[in-house]
Scaffold this active site. Structure first.
Site, short mmCIF file in Angstrom:
data_model
loop_
_atom_site.label_atom_id
_atom_site.label_comp_id
_atom_site.label_asym_id
_atom_site.label_seq_id
_atom_site.Cartn_x
_atom_site.Cartn_y
_atom_site.Cartn_z
N ASP A 1 -12.79 -3.93 -1.69
CA ASP A 1 -13.80 -5.00 -1.74
C ASP A 1 -15.11 -4.49 -1.16
OD1 ASP A 1 -11.64 -5.50 0.53
OD2 ASP A 1 -13.60 -5.94 1.38
N THR B 1 -6.06 0.41 2.62
CA THR B 1 -7.24 -0.13 1.95
C THR B 1 -8.31 -0.49 2.98
OG1 THR B 1 -6.24 -2.31 2.00
CG2 THR B 1 -5.92 -1.00 0.01
N GLU C 1 0.84 -1.20 0.00
CA GLU C 1 0.00 0.00 0.00
C GLU C 1 0.88 1.26 0.00
OE1 GLU C 1 -3.82 -1.53 2.70
OE2 GLU C 1 -1.98 -0.91 3.69
N LYS D 1 -14.59 -0.34 6.33
CA LYS D 1 -14.17 -1.25 7.41
C LYS D 1 -12.69 -1.59 7.19
CE LYS D 1 -15.21 -6.17 8.34
NZ LYS D 1 -14.03 -6.82 7.77
N ASP D 2 -11.88 -1.42 8.23
CA ASP D 2 -10.45 -1.75 8.06
C ASP D 2 -9.94 -2.49 9.29
OD1 ASP D 2 -9.98 0.06 10.09
OD2 ASP D 2 -8.36 1.09 9.03
N MET D 3 -8.61 -2.58 9.41
CA MET D 3 -8.02 -3.34 10.52
C MET D 3 -7.04 -2.51 11.35
SD MET D 3 -7.59 -7.00 8.56
CE MET D 3 -7.02 -7.86 10.02
N GLU D 4 -7.00 -1.19 11.14
CA GLU D 4 -6.04 -0.37 11.90
C GLU D 4 -6.57 0.99 12.37
OE1 GLU D 4 -5.08 -1.47 8.70
OE2 GLU D 4 -3.94 -3.21 9.41
N1 ADE Z 1 -8.93 -4.08 4.13
C1 ADE Z 1 -9.38 -4.24 2.88
N2 ADE Z 1 -10.57 -4.85 2.85
C2 ADE Z 1 -10.92 -5.09 4.14
C3 ADE Z 1 -12.03 -5.69 4.77
N3 ADE Z 1 -13.05 -6.17 4.07
N4 ADE Z 1 -12.03 -5.77 6.11
C4 ADE Z 1 -11.00 -5.27 6.82
N5 ADE Z 1 -9.92 -4.71 6.29
C5 ADE Z 1 -9.88 -4.61 4.95
#
Ligand code: ADE
Length: 266
Positions: A224, A115, A37, A198-201
C-alpha cells in the site's frame, strides 16, 4: 599468540567476528509475521511444520524447517492470537519469537520478510521489494535527553552490497510502529527517520538480533502507498496475495545468492 593462564588463546573479538564472517552461512531463520506472507515460501522451499518445536508449549508460534540447497532454513511465525484467532502482528510477538529463535536455532543470519506500506514521495510503488538499510521506531516518542534517541532506536541492517548489486534490489530505510494507520505524530517521526517503507515488526527484530550480534537483513514488499489516496487497509488487503507472491520470488533469489557464501561475501 600468547596464551592466558586459563589455557584460552588470546583471540580478539575482531578476529572472532572475522572468523564468523568468513565461514559459509549454514543456518538462516526467517521471522515472518503473517502466515499468509510465509506460505508461498514454505511451499516453494518444501519446509515442514515442526510438531516438536523447541518453543514453550503455551505459545502459538509456528516453526517450519528443512534443507534448501546447502542451507538449513527455518521460518518462524508468531501464529494466531489465542483469543481472536488472527495473526499476532506487531513488535511484541516479533521480539519474542526473534529472541526464542536465536536461543533455539543459533542462526548465522536472520531474515525478516514481510509486507510494508511504501512512500511514493520516496520512490516506492506497489509490489516493489525493498532491502532495508536501517530500521527505527516511529511510535516511541520520549522527549527526555538521551531517551529520545533510545525511543527512535535506529539500527543498521547487515550490509549486503554484493547482494544488492547482483539482484538489483531497491534499498530504503524502514520505520516500524505498532499501528497500521499514520496519525500526524507518527508521520513526523517517519519523516525524521527518512523512511521509504513502514511496517510493524522490523525494528523490533533488529533490536533483539543486535543484542545477540546476529546479522539481520530485512526484505519488505510494498502492499500500500501510505502517501497515496487509497485507504491503507483496503489497499493492503487487495494487494496482499500478489505482493506476497512477488516477495517470495525475491526471497528465493536472495537465498539462492546466499547459498554457499560467507557473510563477508554478501
Ligand atoms: N504492512 C503493510 N502495510 C503497512 C502499513 N501501511 N503500515 C504498517 N505495516 C504495514
Amino acid at each position: 599468540m600468547a596464551a592466558h593462564g586459563d589455557g584460552f588463546s588470546e583471540v580478539s573479538m575482531e578476529d572472532l567476528m572475522g572468523q564468523v564472517e568468513n565461514r559459509q552461512i549454514s543456518t538462516i531463520v526467517f521471522i515472518i509475521a503473517m502466515q499468509k506472507e510465509a506460505q508461498p515460501l514454505i511451499n516453494r522451499l518444501r519446509l515442514v511444520k515442526d510438531v516438536n518445536s523447541p518453543f514453550p508449549k503455551e505459545v502459538t508460534w509456528v516453526l517450519f524447517n528443512g534443507m534448501y540447497k546447502d542451507l538449513n532454513i527455518s521460518i518462524v511465525c508468531p501464529g494466531k492470537d489465542s483469543t481472536l484467532g488472527v495473526d499476532s502482528v506487531g513488535t511484541v510477538p516479533a521480539s519474542l519469537v526473534t529472541y526464542a529463535s536465536i536461543q533455539a536455532m543459533k542462526p548465522d543470519l536472520i531474515i525478516n520478510a514481510g509486507t510494508a506500506g511504501g512512500f511514493k514521495a520516496k520512490g516506492a510503488s506497489i509490489a516493489d521489494v525493498y532491502i532495508v538499510s536501517s530500521a527505527a521506531f516511529h511510535d516511541r516518542r520520549i522527549p527526555v535527553p538521551g531517551l529520545d534517541l533510545y525511543g527512535v532506536g535506529m539500527r543498521k541492517a547487515f550490509p549486503t552490497p554484493n547482494l544488492i548489486k547482483e539482484l538489483n534490489l531497491k534499498v530504503g530505510r524502514l520505520s516500524t510502529g505498532d499501528s497500521m494507520d499514520m496519525p500526524p505524530h507518527d508521520k513526523d517521526s517517519i519523516t525524521a527517520n527518512d523512511a521509504t517503507v513502514k511496517d510493524m515488526e522490523g525494528a523490533a527484530v533488529v533490536y533483539v538480533a543486535d543484542i545477540f550480534k546476529v546479522p539481520t537483513i530485512l526484505l519488505k514488499g510494498v502492499t500500500d502507498i501510505v502517501d497515496g489516496n487509497r485507504p491503507t487497509s483496503e489497499e493492503f488487503l487487495e494487494n496482499l496475495a500478489a505482493v506476497t507472491a512477488k516477495l517470495d520470488e525475491s526471497v528465493t533469489k536472495v537465498i539462492d545468492f546466499i547459498n554457499g557464501k560467507c557473510l563477508s561475501d554478501l
